[in-house]
Design a protein around this motif. Structure first.
Motif, PDB file in Angstrom:
ATOM      1  N   GLY A 255       0.824  -1.186   0.000  1.00  0.00           N
ATOM      2  CA  GLY A 255       0.000   0.000   0.000  1.00  0.00           C
ATOM      3  C   GLY A 255       0.870   1.251   0.000  1.00  0.00           C
ATOM      4  O   GLY A 255       2.095   1.180  -0.079  1.00  0.00           O
ATOM      5  N   ALA A 256       0.210   2.402   0.088  1.00  0.00           N
ATOM      6  CA  ALA A 256       0.947   3.661   0.173  1.00  0.00           C
ATOM      7  C   ALA A 256       1.678   3.720   1.511  1.00  0.00           C
ATOM      8  O   ALA A 256       1.178   3.231   2.528  1.00  0.00           O
ATOM      9  CB  ALA A 256      -0.009   4.838   0.039  1.00  0.00           C
ATOM     10  N   PRO A 257       2.867   4.318   1.538  1.00  0.00           N
ATOM     11  CA  PRO A 257       3.656   4.304   2.771  1.00  0.00           C
ATOM     12  C   PRO A 257       3.157   5.282   3.827  1.00  0.00           C
ATOM     13  O   PRO A 257       2.527   6.298   3.511  1.00  0.00           O
ATOM     14  CB  PRO A 257       5.054   4.713   2.286  1.00  0.00           C
ATOM     15  N   ILE A 258       3.452   4.936   5.066  1.00  0.00           N
ATOM     16  CA  ILE A 258       3.333   5.872   6.182  1.00  0.00           C
ATOM     17  C   ILE A 258       4.760   6.269   6.558  1.00  0.00           C
ATOM     18  O   ILE A 258       5.603   5.403   6.809  1.00  0.00           O
ATOM     19  CB  ILE A 258       2.616   5.228   7.381  1.00  0.00           C
ATOM     20  N   VAL A 259       5.029   7.555   6.535  1.00  0.00           N
ATOM     21  CA  VAL A 259       6.366   8.047   6.828  1.00  0.00           C
ATOM     22  C   VAL A 259       6.336   8.802   8.151  1.00  0.00           C
ATOM     23  O   VAL A 259       5.471   9.660   8.362  1.00  0.00           O
ATOM     24  CB  VAL A 259       6.887   8.974   5.706  1.00  0.00           C
ATOM     25  N   VAL A 260       7.240   8.453   9.051  1.00  0.00           N
ATOM     26  CA  VAL A 260       7.393   9.171  10.315  1.00  0.00           C
ATOM     27  C   VAL A 260       8.665   9.996  10.199  1.00  0.00           C
ATOM     28  O   VAL A 260       9.755   9.458   9.995  1.00  0.00           O
ATOM     29  CB  VAL A 260       7.484   8.212  11.517  1.00  0.00           C
ATOM     30  N   ALA A 261       8.515  11.319  10.295  1.00  0.00           N
ATOM     31  CA  ALA A 261       9.647  12.209  10.012  1.00  0.00           C
ATOM     32  C   ALA A 261       9.669  13.382  10.974  1.00  0.00           C
ATOM     33  O   ALA A 261       8.696  13.644  11.697  1.00  0.00           O
ATOM     34  CB  ALA A 261       9.557  12.717   8.565  1.00  0.00           C
ATOM     35  N   ASN A 262      10.777  14.086  10.948  1.00  0.00           N
ATOM     36  CA  ASN A 262      10.915  15.341  11.678  1.00  0.00           C
ATOM     37  C   ASN A 262      10.059  16.405  10.989  1.00  0.00           C
ATOM     38  O   ASN A 262      10.070  16.525   9.754  1.00  0.00           O
ATOM     39  CB  ASN A 262      12.397  15.733  11.661  1.00  0.00           C
TER      40      ASN A 262
ATOM     41  N   LEU B 115       9.303  12.028  -2.220  1.00  0.00           N
ATOM     42  CA  LEU B 115       8.411  10.906  -2.493  1.00  0.00           C
ATOM     43  C   LEU B 115       7.717  11.090  -3.838  1.00  0.00           C
ATOM     44  O   LEU B 115       7.613  10.147  -4.630  1.00  0.00           O
ATOM     45  CB  LEU B 115       7.374  10.753  -1.375  1.00  0.00           C
ATOM     46  N   ALA B 116       7.248  12.303  -4.105  1.00  0.00           N
ATOM     47  CA  ALA B 116       6.568  12.571  -5.373  1.00  0.00           C
ATOM     48  C   ALA B 116       7.498  12.294  -6.552  1.00  0.00           C
ATOM     49  O   ALA B 116       7.088  11.721  -7.571  1.00  0.00           O
ATOM     50  CB  ALA B 116       6.069  14.012  -5.407  1.00  0.00           C
ATOM     51  N   ALA B 117       8.768  12.672  -6.407  1.00  0.00           N
ATOM     52  CA  ALA B 117       9.743  12.437  -7.478  1.00  0.00           C
ATOM     53  C   ALA B 117      10.027  10.944  -7.660  1.00  0.00           C
ATOM     54  O   ALA B 117      10.500  10.524  -8.720  1.00  0.00           O
ATOM     55  CB  ALA B 117      11.038  13.178  -7.176  1.00  0.00           C
ATOM     56  N   ALA B 118       9.734  10.140  -6.629  1.00  0.00           N
ATOM     57  CA  ALA B 118       9.914   8.683  -6.703  1.00  0.00           C
ATOM     58  C   ALA B 118       8.590   7.979  -6.974  1.00  0.00           C
ATOM     59  O   ALA B 118       8.447   6.777  -6.701  1.00  0.00           O
ATOM     60  CB  ALA B 118      10.531   8.168  -5.408  1.00  0.00           C
ATOM     61  N   ASP B 119       7.612   8.733  -7.488  1.00  0.00           N
ATOM     62  CA  ASP B 119       6.296   8.171  -7.849  1.00  0.00           C
ATOM     63  C   ASP B 119       5.580   7.567  -6.652  1.00  0.00           C
ATOM     64  O   ASP B 119       4.935   6.520  -6.756  1.00  0.00           O
ATOM     65  CB  ASP B 119       6.433   7.115  -8.960  1.00  0.00           C
ATOM     66  N   SER B 120       5.694   8.222  -5.515  1.00  0.00           N
ATOM     67  CA  SER B 120       5.064   7.733  -4.291  1.00  0.00           C
ATOM     68  C   SER B 120       4.363   8.885  -3.584  1.00  0.00           C
ATOM     69  O   SER B 120       4.843  10.022  -3.590  1.00  0.00           O
ATOM     70  CB  SER B 120       6.120   7.117  -3.357  1.00  0.00           C
ATOM     71  N   VAL B 121       3.214   8.582  -3.000  1.00  0.00           N
ATOM     72  CA  VAL B 121       2.476   9.559  -2.194  1.00  0.00           C
ATOM     73  C   VAL B 121       2.196   8.916  -0.849  1.00  0.00           C
ATOM     74  O   VAL B 121       1.658   7.796  -0.782  1.00  0.00           O
ATOM     75  CB  VAL B 121       1.153   9.971  -2.866  1.00  0.00           C
ATOM     76  N   ALA B 122       2.550   9.579   0.225  1.00  0.00           N
ATOM     77  CA  ALA B 122       2.374   9.005   1.552  1.00  0.00           C
ATOM     78  C   ALA B 122       0.898   8.903   1.914  1.00  0.00           C
ATOM     79  O   ALA B 122       0.125   9.834   1.686  1.00  0.00           O
ATOM     80  CB  ALA B 122       3.109   9.839   2.593  1.00  0.00           C
ATOM     81  N   ARG B 123       0.530   7.756   2.460  1.00  0.00           N
ATOM     82  CA  ARG B 123      -0.804   7.607   3.050  1.00  0.00           C
ATOM     83  C   ARG B 123      -0.928   8.527   4.263  1.00  0.00           C
ATOM     84  O   ARG B 123      -1.979   9.114   4.502  1.00  0.00           O
ATOM     85  CB  ARG B 123      -1.002   6.142   3.454  1.00  0.00           C
ATOM     86  N   ALA B 124       0.155   8.623   5.003  1.00  0.00           N
ATOM     87  CA  ALA B 124       0.215   9.549   6.136  1.00  0.00           C
ATOM     88  C   ALA B 124       1.662   9.970   6.328  1.00  0.00           C
ATOM     89  O   ALA B 124       2.576   9.155   6.173  1.00  0.00           O
ATOM     90  CB  ALA B 124      -0.318   8.904   7.416  1.00  0.00           C
ATOM     91  N   LEU B 125       1.853  11.233   6.635  1.00  0.00           N
ATOM     92  CA  LEU B 125       3.165  11.769   6.984  1.00  0.00           C
ATOM     93  C   LEU B 125       3.054  12.251   8.425  1.00  0.00           C
ATOM     94  O   LEU B 125       2.476  13.300   8.702  1.00  0.00           O
ATOM     95  CB  LEU B 125       3.548  12.904   6.045  1.00  0.00           C
TER      96      LEU B 125
END
Length: 353
Positions: A55-62, A73-83
């Motif tokens: 599925g779409a990734p969940i990214v935990v970030a600063n 992520l957009a440049a890697a053809d990915s959209v986070a399900r949640a950031l």
């Protein structure tokens, strides 16, 4: 749990990566840099967990990196399900709790990955994931054990126990970062892997383990998400609630305590790129063993790593086994084999501020 349930990649991107100073800094840490390929380490991580099984990734970030993470992520053809934007660092166990809650806290399998690791053999990684899934569906917590090729003292190790599935074993015990003699003993013995910090488990099983072994951590994560602010895919957990969480790794908080913990040993060209020496080891070198990136001239020199990203030109003549990194106004020079000591430089600079 039905086989069709997609695996939710959870990408942990909160680290500062100071061991790769001066290129990696708090404002732009190593996972947001192109260190090993044209794409950044975050982009490579997202790509290796994409496709119909995921599925779409969940990214935990600063929170300071939100724009950069979304752009990359957009440049890697990915959209986070949640950031999920951490208000403060509390180590991996609370970060994964935030992600599990963001995933809905149900039976979704979560593939937890640091954002700054290299995996050269993605097919082997995917095969290991497939091997783990039957046990994950049955409620096991699974970690991926890296086949060791040296007596590494900088990693935790795992003693591999009895086989409980095809390619899957019970974890007999986790071993702290060992002294050199113990690491050499485990390497010679066999039956041990490095602990690479990559996990696969159901969201509900992980949250249930936290309720048993780290209830204060779970309560803090739940409260911070309930009181948090949302804007599109971005989630800002409540800072005061999250600050109440103990700071602990998933290994200490859960994996070393839970009864149903399994390991899938895998050889997949893994590196945590934890130092300039590690980057030299996994990079393509010229005939003299030099790894050169950027505006640099290297003459009659061997086994050097040279990275230039400052608009300056660097020249090396008649030297060997050096690491030279120029980024911004800072230049790092040190012998190969001592790049872990970059942390001494960081500490000295902090004292000087």
């Amino acid at each position: 749990m039905p086989d069709s349930k997609p695996i939710v990649p959870v990408i942990l991107s909160g680290g500062s990566g100071t061991r790769l100073w001066p290129m990696s800094r708090a404002e732009k840490p190593k996972q947001l840099l192109s260190l090993t390929a044209e794409e950044t380490m975050l982009q490579l991580t997202a790509r290796r967990a994409s496709g119909e099984r995921f599925g779409a990734p969940i990214v935990v970030a600063n929170a300071h990196h939100a724009d950069m993470v979304e752009e990359q992520l957009a440049a890697a053809d990915s959209v986070a399900r949640a950031l999920v934007l951490e208000p403060i660092g509390r180590n991996t166990a609370p970060a994964i709790a935030l992600a599990a809650i963001a995933a809905g806290g149900g039976a979704e399998p979560l593939l937890v990955m640091p954002s700054d690791h290299v995996i050269a053999d993605v097919d082997a990684f995917h095969a290991a994931i497939q091997a783990a899934l039957p046990l994950v569906r049955d409620g096991w917590l699974v970690t991926f054990g890296i086949t060791p090729d040296s007596a590494e003292t900088g990693y935790g190790w795992i003693k591999v126990g009895e086989a409980i599935g095809e390619g899957v074993h019970r974890v007999e015990r986790f071993v702290e970062k060992p002294p050199r003699d113990k690491a050499e003993e485990m390497l010679a013995q066999g039956g041990h892997t490095w602990n690479g910090g990559i996990f696969l488990f159901r969201a509900d099983i992980y949250l249930g383990a936290l309720s048993s072994y780290a209830p204060e951590m779970l309560a803090a994560a739940q409260a911070s998400m309930e009181k948090g602010r949302r804007e599109g895919a971005r989630i800002w957990p409540d800072a005061d609630s999250f600050a109440a969480s103990p700071s602990d790794s998933i290994d200490y908080a859960v994996m070393e305590k839970a009864p149903r913990v399994a390991v899938v040993p895998v050889t997949m060209g893994w590196s945590d790129v934890g130092s300039w020496d590690a980057l030299h080891a996994i990079s393509h070198a010229d005939a003299g063993g030099n790894v050169v990136r950027g505006d640099a001239v290297v003459i009659e020199s061997s086994n050097c790593l040279v990275r230039v990203e400052s608009g300056k030109r660097v020249a090396l003549v008649g030297v060997e086994d050096l690491i030279v990194v120029a980024s911004g106004d800072d230049i790092l020079v040190l012998p190969r084999g001592r790049s872990q000591e970059v942390k001494k430089i960081i500490e000295a600079m902090r004292k000087g501020d």
